[in-house]
Motif scaffolding. Structure first.
Motif, PDB file in Angstrom:
ATOM      1  N   ARG A   8      49.316  41.026  49.771  1.00 29.49           N
ATOM      2  CA  ARG A   8      48.046  40.572  49.186  1.00 29.49           C
ATOM      3  C   ARG A   8      47.674  39.253  49.866  1.00 29.49           C
ATOM      4  N   PHE A  20      35.742  36.577  38.944  1.00 31.60           N
ATOM      5  CA  PHE A  20      35.822  37.957  39.418  1.00 31.60           C
ATOM      6  C   PHE A  20      35.266  37.995  40.837  1.00 31.60           C
ATOM      7  N   THR A  21      36.045  38.537  41.756  1.00 30.51           N
ATOM      8  CA  THR A  21      35.679  38.459  43.169  1.00 30.51           C
ATOM      9  C   THR A  21      35.234  39.806  43.726  1.00 30.51           C
ATOM     10  N   GLY A  22      36.122  40.816  43.653  1.00 34.95           N
ATOM     11  CA  GLY A  22      35.763  42.145  44.134  1.00 34.95           C
ATOM     12  C   GLY A  22      35.353  42.138  45.594  1.00 34.95           C
ATOM     13  N   GLU A  87      39.043  45.081  48.145  1.00 37.22           N
ATOM     14  CA  GLU A  87      39.350  44.891  46.721  1.00 37.22           C
ATOM     15  C   GLU A  87      38.527  45.867  45.884  1.00 37.22           C
ATOM     16  N   ARG A  88      38.991  46.131  44.649  1.00 38.91           N
ATOM     17  CA  ARG A  88      38.209  46.930  43.712  1.00 38.91           C
ATOM     18  C   ARG A  88      36.814  46.288  43.572  1.00 38.91           C
ATOM     19  N   TYR A  90      34.021  44.924  41.580  1.00 40.47           N
ATOM     20  CA  TYR A  90      34.002  44.495  40.181  1.00 40.47           C
ATOM     21  C   TYR A  90      32.610  44.553  39.551  1.00 40.47           C
ATOM     22  N   ARG A 115      42.697  45.552  33.940  1.00 45.24           N
ATOM     23  CA  ARG A 115      44.007  46.164  34.155  1.00 45.24           C
ATOM     24  C   ARG A 115      44.142  47.615  33.694  1.00 45.24           C
TER      25      ARG A 115
HETATM   26  O1  2PG Z   1      38.706  39.122  41.016  1.00 50.83           O
HETATM   27  C1  2PG Z   1      39.249  40.015  41.688  1.00 50.83           C
HETATM   28  O2  2PG Z   1      38.662  40.612  42.616  1.00 50.83           O
HETATM   29  C2  2PG Z   1      40.681  40.420  41.371  1.00 50.83           C
HETATM   30  C3  2PG Z   1      41.674  39.843  42.318  1.00 50.83           C
HETATM   31  O3  2PG Z   1      41.629  38.469  42.378  1.00 50.83           O
HETATM   32  O4  2PG Z   1      40.947  39.978  40.061  1.00 50.83           O
HETATM   33  P1  2PG Z   1      41.917  40.660  39.020  1.00 50.83           P
HETATM   34  O5  2PG Z   1      43.308  40.258  39.388  1.00 50.83           O
HETATM   35  O6  2PG Z   1      41.472  40.087  37.718  1.00 50.83           O
HETATM   36  O7  2PG Z   1      41.709  42.152  39.062  1.00 50.83           O
END
Ligand code: 2PG
Length: 248
Positions: A8, A20-22, A87-88, A90, A115
């Motif tokens: 990571r 929240f980044t996504g 990343e997912r 968000y 989660r």
């Molecule tokens: O904000 C995000 O994109 C992710 C990773 O930093 O956050 P989280 O761990 O809350 O899924």
């Protein structure tokens, strides 16, 4: 035995700000840069070398990879970037502070968004400036296929085709593979590799900048998986033994 290293990215600016980044493209903090360099040190101390690397199209993962490869004297290796390792997404949560969102919507709702296996965040509108539609790096993807907010399951479903078509063939050819990506895209890959039960994945966290090493058998079945620690130590990962789960 095949070897796969999952990493990571180091701490990003929005990790530090608890936002929240996504798919938002934010860079590393000084701490994130230090974490990436520490990851390179851990790999070198463990005697782990790499032949090919994969990363997302987000700067924090790319920068982390470059720092690691530079410190390993491996900047010349082939690197493949793909949006499927992002990343997912968000959704409409991107940019919001996580603690403030928990105060507004409740901690349980935010835990579900962050989660749970299959609860997606509220979607982003395609015409919003924050949407990926107007970002040139996604120009090759049909607009209808660009995510507007993903659950971990949605994220996993788009990561796995890249695992199947690009990463696992490299491993089968004998390459030692490094994947520099993101908390949730890597959690999805781990879930797939280890057959982790839906109810066990919420509590699995991948720290920033800490290499997670997989030793895989000839058919790419995981034999061992562990985080590298200081002084040559390793932290083995085990999963609860559940019926219907392939996890060891
Ligand atoms: O904000 C995000 O994109 C992710 C990773 O930093 O956050 P989280 O761990 O809350 O899924």
């Amino acid at each position: 035995m095949h070897r796969l290293i999952l990493l990571r990215h180091g701490q990003s600016r929005w990790n530090a700000e608890d936002r929240f980044t996504g798919w938002t493209d934010v860079g590393l903090t000084d701490r994130g840069i230090a974490e990436a360099r520490e990851a390179a040190g851990l790999l070198k101390d463990a005697g782990i070398d790499v032949d090919v690397a994969f990363t997302s199209v987000l700067s924090r993962a790319i920068e982390t990879l470059h720092l690691v490869l530079r410190d390993m004297d491996r900047l010349w290796l082939p690197v493949h970037k793909h949006w499927r390792l992002n990343e997912r997404h968000y959704g409409a949560l991107q940019g919001l502070n996580k603690a403030e969102t928990a105060e507004r919507h409740g901690a349980e709702q935010v835990f579900q968004w962050r989660r749970s296996w299959n609860v997606p965040p509220p979607p982003i509108e395609p015409d919003e400036p924050r949407s990926a539609v107007s970002d040139r790096r996604y120009a090759g993807i049909a607009k209808a296929n660009l995510p507007r907010g993903e659950s971990l399951k949605d994220t996993t479903d788009r990561v796995i085709p890249f695992w199947t078509e690009a990463i696992s063939p490299a491993l089968r050819l004998g390459a030692r593979v490094l994947v520099s990506a993101h908390g949730n895209s890597l959690r999805g890959l781990v879930k797939h590799l280890d057959g982790v039960a839906d109810q066990d994945i919420p509590l699995f966290e991948i720290p920033t900048g800490r290499p997670l090493v997989y030793e895989l058998g000839a058919d790419l079945t995981p034999l061992r998986r562990y985080f590298l620690g200081d002084g040559g130590t390793v932290e083995e990962i085990t999963w609860p033994d559940r019926e219907g789960s392939a996890a060891a």
